[in-house]
Design a protein around this motif. Structure first.
Motif, PDB file in Angstrom:
ATOM      1  N   PRO A 199      28.840  35.221  37.469  1.00 17.61           N
ATOM      2  CA  PRO A 199      28.735  36.594  37.988  1.00 17.61           C
ATOM      3  C   PRO A 199      29.374  36.828  39.356  1.00 17.61           C
ATOM      4  CG  PRO A 199      26.588  35.779  37.227  1.00 17.61           C
ATOM      5  CD  PRO A 199      27.519  34.600  37.277  1.00 17.61           C
ATOM      6  N   SER A 200      29.414  35.826  40.217  1.00 15.50           N
ATOM      7  CA  SER A 200      29.960  36.029  41.569  1.00 15.50           C
ATOM      8  C   SER A 200      30.319  34.666  42.158  1.00 15.50           C
ATOM      9  CB  SER A 200      28.917  36.713  42.469  1.00 15.50           C
ATOM     10  OG  SER A 200      27.835  35.822  42.710  1.00 15.50           O
ATOM     11  N   VAL A 201      31.014  34.696  43.273  1.00 14.28           N
ATOM     12  CA  VAL A 201      31.339  33.431  43.950  1.00 14.28           C
ATOM     13  C   VAL A 201      30.055  32.770  44.453  1.00 14.28           C
ATOM     14  CG1 VAL A 201      32.493  32.452  45.987  1.00 14.28           C
ATOM     15  CG2 VAL A 201      33.694  34.078  44.523  1.00 14.28           C
ATOM     16  N   SER A 202      29.113  33.577  44.931  1.00 17.70           N
ATOM     17  CA  SER A 202      27.828  33.024  45.390  1.00 17.70           C
ATOM     18  C   SER A 202      27.151  32.286  44.232  1.00 17.70           C
ATOM     19  CB  SER A 202      26.908  34.140  45.891  1.00 17.70           C
ATOM     20  OG  SER A 202      27.552  34.891  46.887  1.00 17.70           O
ATOM     21  N   ASP A 203      27.133  32.909  43.038  1.00 15.71           N
ATOM     22  CA  ASP A 203      26.528  32.249  41.873  1.00 15.71           C
ATOM     23  C   ASP A 203      27.273  30.962  41.518  1.00 15.71           C
ATOM     24  OD1 ASP A 203      24.287  33.910  40.526  1.00 15.71           O
ATOM     25  OD2 ASP A 203      25.782  35.378  41.124  1.00 15.71           O
ATOM     26  N   ASP A 216      33.865  29.709  56.693  1.00 16.82           N
ATOM     27  CA  ASP A 216      33.399  30.091  55.357  1.00 16.82           C
ATOM     28  C   ASP A 216      32.712  31.445  55.386  1.00 16.82           C
ATOM     29  OD1 ASP A 216      33.667  28.132  53.039  1.00 16.82           O
ATOM     30  OD2 ASP A 216      33.209  26.801  54.719  1.00 16.82           O
ATOM     31  N   PHE A 217      32.784  32.152  54.283  1.00 18.69           N
ATOM     32  CA  PHE A 217      32.038  33.394  54.121  1.00 18.69           C
ATOM     33  C   PHE A 217      30.540  33.051  54.222  1.00 18.69           C
ATOM     34  CE2 PHE A 217      30.221  36.951  51.714  1.00 18.69           C
ATOM     35  CZ  PHE A 217      30.869  38.007  52.333  1.00 18.69           C
ATOM     36  N   PRO A 218      29.722  33.922  54.859  1.00 15.83           N
ATOM     37  CA  PRO A 218      28.307  33.588  55.095  1.00 15.83           C
ATOM     38  C   PRO A 218      27.542  33.146  53.845  1.00 15.83           C
ATOM     39  CG  PRO A 218      28.894  35.589  56.281  1.00 15.83           C
ATOM     40  CD  PRO A 218      30.109  35.209  55.484  1.00 15.83           C
ATOM     41  N   HIS A 234      40.713  32.388  55.569  1.00 12.85           N
ATOM     42  CA  HIS A 234      39.589  32.940  56.336  1.00 12.85           C
ATOM     43  C   HIS A 234      39.415  34.433  56.020  1.00 12.85           C
ATOM     44  CE1 HIS A 234      37.539  33.124  60.561  1.00 12.85           C
ATOM     45  NE2 HIS A 234      36.722  33.401  59.570  1.00 12.85           N
ATOM     46  N   TYR A 235      38.177  34.824  55.679  1.00 12.08           N
ATOM     47  CA  TYR A 235      37.954  36.223  55.284  1.00 12.08           C
ATOM     48  C   TYR A 235      38.104  37.196  56.456  1.00 12.08           C
ATOM     49  CZ  TYR A 235      33.317  36.012  57.474  1.00 12.08           C
ATOM     50  OH  TYR A 235      32.301  35.893  58.387  1.00 12.08           O
ATOM     51  N   ARG A 236      38.003  36.689  57.707  1.00 11.81           N
ATOM     52  CA  ARG A 236      38.047  37.627  58.829  1.00 11.81           C
ATOM     53  C   ARG A 236      39.477  37.941  59.283  1.00 11.81           C
ATOM     54  NH1 ARG A 236      35.983  36.416  63.487  1.00 11.81           N
ATOM     55  NH2 ARG A 236      34.961  38.381  63.982  1.00 11.81           N
ATOM     56  N   VAL A 270      36.599  24.605  46.869  1.00 15.96           N
ATOM     57  CA  VAL A 270      37.448  25.557  47.593  1.00 15.96           C
ATOM     58  C   VAL A 270      37.036  26.989  47.245  1.00 15.96           C
ATOM     59  CG1 VAL A 270      39.825  26.308  48.021  1.00 15.96           C
ATOM     60  CG2 VAL A 270      39.368  23.913  47.446  1.00 15.96           C
ATOM     61  N   ASP A 271      36.740  27.772  48.274  1.00 17.82           N
ATOM     62  CA  ASP A 271      36.487  29.201  48.073  1.00 17.82           C
ATOM     63  C   ASP A 271      37.831  29.912  48.197  1.00 17.82           C
ATOM     64  OD1 ASP A 271      35.961  31.893  48.318  1.00 17.82           O
ATOM     65  OD2 ASP A 271      34.269  31.660  49.683  1.00 17.82           O
ATOM     66  N   ALA A 272      38.338  30.371  47.063  1.00 24.96           N
ATOM     67  CA  ALA A 272      39.678  30.992  47.047  1.00 24.96           C
ATOM     68  C   ALA A 272      39.595  32.501  46.854  1.00 24.96           C
ATOM     69  CB  ALA A 272      40.526  30.356  45.949  1.00 24.96           C
ATOM     70  N   TYR A 273      38.436  33.090  47.219  1.00 22.75           N
ATOM     71  CA  TYR A 273      38.300  34.528  46.977  1.00 22.75           C
ATOM     72  C   TYR A 273      39.302  35.348  47.797  1.00 22.75           C
ATOM     73  CZ  TYR A 273      35.535  38.460  45.101  1.00 22.75           C
ATOM     74  OH  TYR A 273      35.099  39.568  44.409  1.00 22.75           O
ATOM     75  N   GLN A 274      39.667  34.844  48.995  1.00 24.60           N
ATOM     76  CA  GLN A 274      40.593  35.621  49.828  1.00 24.60           C
ATOM     77  C   GLN A 274      42.059  35.245  49.590  1.00 24.60           C
ATOM     78  OE1 GLN A 274      40.150  38.225  51.695  1.00 24.60           O
ATOM     79  NE2 GLN A 274      37.899  38.310  51.758  1.00 24.60           N
ATOM     80  N   SER A 275      42.308  34.358  48.642  1.00 27.07           N
ATOM     81  CA  SER A 275      43.710  33.970  48.422  1.00 27.07           C
ATOM     82  C   SER A 275      44.174  34.202  46.979  1.00 27.07           C
ATOM     83  CB  SER A 275      43.924  32.496  48.778  1.00 27.07           C
ATOM     84  OG  SER A 275      43.084  31.661  48.003  1.00 27.07           O
ATOM     85  N   THR A 307      36.741  38.674  41.213  1.00 32.65           N
ATOM     86  CA  THR A 307      37.861  39.455  40.658  1.00 32.65           C
ATOM     87  C   THR A 307      38.196  40.755  41.393  1.00 32.65           C
ATOM     88  OG1 THR A 307      36.271  40.373  39.072  1.00 32.65           O
ATOM     89  CG2 THR A 307      37.654  38.570  38.312  1.00 32.65           C
ATOM     90  N   ARG A 308      37.338  41.172  42.349  1.00 34.99           N
ATOM     91  CA  ARG A 308      37.583  42.536  42.845  1.00 34.99           C
ATOM     92  C   ARG A 308      38.559  42.624  44.027  1.00 34.99           C
ATOM     93  NH1 ARG A 308      34.373  43.991  47.548  1.00 34.99           N
ATOM     94  NH2 ARG A 308      32.948  42.261  47.912  1.00 34.99           N
ATOM     95  N   LYS A 309      38.963  41.494  44.590  1.00 29.33           N
ATOM     96  CA  LYS A 309      39.860  41.592  45.752  1.00 29.33           C
ATOM     97  C   LYS A 309      41.312  41.545  45.265  1.00 29.33           C
ATOM     98  CE  LYS A 309      36.301  39.249  48.484  1.00 29.33           C
ATOM     99  NZ  LYS A 309      35.669  40.311  49.275  1.00 29.33           N
ATOM    100  N   TYR A 310      42.034  40.469  45.612  1.00 30.10           N
ATOM    101  CA  TYR A 310      43.461  40.404  45.266  1.00 30.10           C
ATOM    102  C   TYR A 310      43.684  40.198  43.774  1.00 30.10           C
ATOM    103  CZ  TYR A 310      44.075  39.876  50.304  1.00 30.10           C
ATOM    104  OH  TYR A 310      44.068  40.070  51.658  1.00 30.10           O
TER     105      TYR A 310
HETATM  106  C1  LIG Z   1      35.811  34.346  51.020  1.00 29.08           C
HETATM  107  C2  LIG Z   1      34.641  34.964  50.327  1.00 29.08           C
HETATM  108  N1  LIG Z   1      33.795  34.174  49.665  1.00 29.08           N
HETATM  109  C3  LIG Z   1      32.714  34.663  49.025  1.00 29.08           C
HETATM  110  C4  LIG Z   1      32.435  35.998  49.045  1.00 29.08           C
HETATM  111  C5  LIG Z   1      31.224  36.505  48.321  1.00 29.08           C
HETATM  112  O1  LIG Z   1      31.570  36.789  47.030  1.00 29.08           O
HETATM  113  P1  LIG Z   1      30.472  37.247  45.925  1.00 29.08           P
HETATM  114  O2  LIG Z   1      29.952  38.564  46.375  1.00 29.08           O
HETATM  115  O3  LIG Z   1      31.246  37.297  44.653  1.00 29.08           O
HETATM  116  O4  LIG Z   1      29.415  36.211  45.916  1.00 29.08           O
HETATM  117  C6  LIG Z   1      33.307  36.883  49.708  1.00 29.08           C
HETATM  118  C7  LIG Z   1      33.028  38.327  49.689  1.00 29.08           C
HETATM  119  O5  LIG Z   1      33.617  39.140  50.334  1.00 29.08           O
HETATM  120  C8  LIG Z   1      34.426  36.343  50.374  1.00 29.08           C
HETATM  121  O6  LIG Z   1      35.287  37.119  51.049  1.00 29.08           O
END
Ligand SMILES: Cc1ncc(COP(=O)(O)O)c(C=O)c1O
Length: 369
Positions: free
Chosen positions: A80-84, A107-109, A155-157, A180-185, A205-208
């Protein structure tokens, strides 16, 4: 070859009226993705059931993501999400004697939230230096007792890009697994999990990736996946109703995926793979380098010195970033503020002039203060 924005902009209705620069949060919706969402809706509305088609779409989304990161479909779980994804990973490590985890200030919080909730583990958090992180900084904190090292690719920031291959080599040497958290890449910077030697990787899936919220992908290297027994696993993680764990990364799945997000993702990923992420990276890099120079010439302060690999976003310092973003929105410039930064995060459909326009509007807000 025709420049990417000229070739593909017509697929994104929003860019006709808005300057869309928020891909680090939510990218613009492409018409084929919008149609896929409607297809899901219409199949329920007009046919009453669509289970088999939805399962097929899930496999097609899995295949497309595998292609995007150089993996095999069996190495991809739909979650469902990167957190999951990270909760599932944490739930799979109890068989290891080692109970030390490393992650970074970058890392993202959600990463620290997941590990703070795992009371069996001690953690080390690697601090950033001058807003960046050099692979050498990992050397001290990853020890022989480290079971898992978590790193963000970007880095997400401020868009800082890490050298994941170098970090993977180091963590392997110390006997640690690498997540590896690749949500921002994912979607604008090429990823090759095999070349890197990454053990696990997640991206939503909702970013790039041009999709909508409700789903993420988790890559787990095949041999590793088969050896792990995630406690966070249920019927979509089994070979059948009575069966034991599915083979490969599927065992990290739990229940019915958000099919509407799956339809969107399958369509969006097929578009991204069709264009090719290397081309997207070249374009985004070029317009960001131009925008960084343009912003600096106007006296705006950038968050990260564009040293090393060019970030795929332009992050501008502003103590009142949320207020500025709200004012920009009134002018139809969509960006994503984060803390004291305004993030301008373009994709392949954006032009150099759009970034310059956003910077002009930001400079106008600053000078009116
Ligand atoms: C780098 C990164 N990791 C994780 C998350 C959290 O993702 P999710 O809401 O799918 O758990 C975000 C959300 O903005 C993010 O930017």
């Amino acid at each position: 070859m025709e420049p990417l924005p000229q070739r593909y902009r017509q697929l994104f209705p929003t860019v006709r009226t808005h300057t869309m620069l928020a891909s680090c949060s939510q990218s613009a919706l492409a018409e084929p993705v919008s149609r896929a969402i409607k297809d899901y809706h219409d199949s329920l509305l007009l046919m009453g059931t669509n289970w088999n088609e939805a399962i097929e779409k899930t496999e097609s989304a899995r295949n497309e993501f595998a292609k995007l990161i150089g993996a095999e479909p069996d190495e991809i779980a739909i979650v469902p999400s990167v957190s999951d994804a990270l909760v599932s990973v944490a739930s799979s490590l109890s068989g290891f004697r080692k109970k030390h985890v490393v992650y970074t200030e970058m890392d993202f919080p959600a990463v620290s939230h997941v590990w703070q909730a795992q009371s069996d583990y001690t953690v080390s958090v690697i601090p950033t230096i001058d807003r960046g992180l050099h692979p050498k900084q990992y050397e001290k904190d990853i020890t022989d007792e480290t079971v898992l090292t978590c790193v963000p690719h970007v880095h997400y920031r401020d868009g800082f890009v890490q050298d994941v291959k170098a970090i993977a080599e180091m963590s392997k040497k110390k006997g640690s697994l690498l997540f590896v958290d690749a949500y921002q890449s994912a979607g604008h910077i090429p990823i090759d999990v095999k070349e890197w030697g990454a053990d696990m990787l997640a991206a939503g899936t909702r970013k790039y990736l041009l999709g909508i919220p409700g789903m993420a992908f988790l890559y787990v290297r095949k041999e590793l996946a088969d050896a792990l027994k995630p406690k966070s696993s249920a019927w979509f993680g089994r070979g059948g109703f009575d069966a034991a764990y599915a083979t490969g990364a599927r065992r990290f799945q739990t229940g019915t995926p958000a099919f509407i997000s799956v339809y969107a993702a399958a369509s969006a990923l097929s578009l991204l793979n069709h264009i090719g992420v290397s081309r997207i990276r070249d374009h985004v890099k070029t317009i960001c380098a131009d925008a960084c120079q343009y912003a600096a010439d106007k006296g705006l302060q950038l968050a990260a010195a564009p040293a090393g690999d060019q970030p795929g976003m332009v992050a501008i310092r502003d103590e009142r970033a949320s207020e500025t973003a709200a004012l920009l929105k009134k002018k139809k410039v969509i960006c994503a503020p984060r803390d004291s930064l305004i993030r301008l995060a373009p994709h392949f459909y954006n032009t150099k002039d759009e970034l310059r326009h956003a910077i002009d509007e930001i400079a106008a807000v600053f000078s009116a203060r």
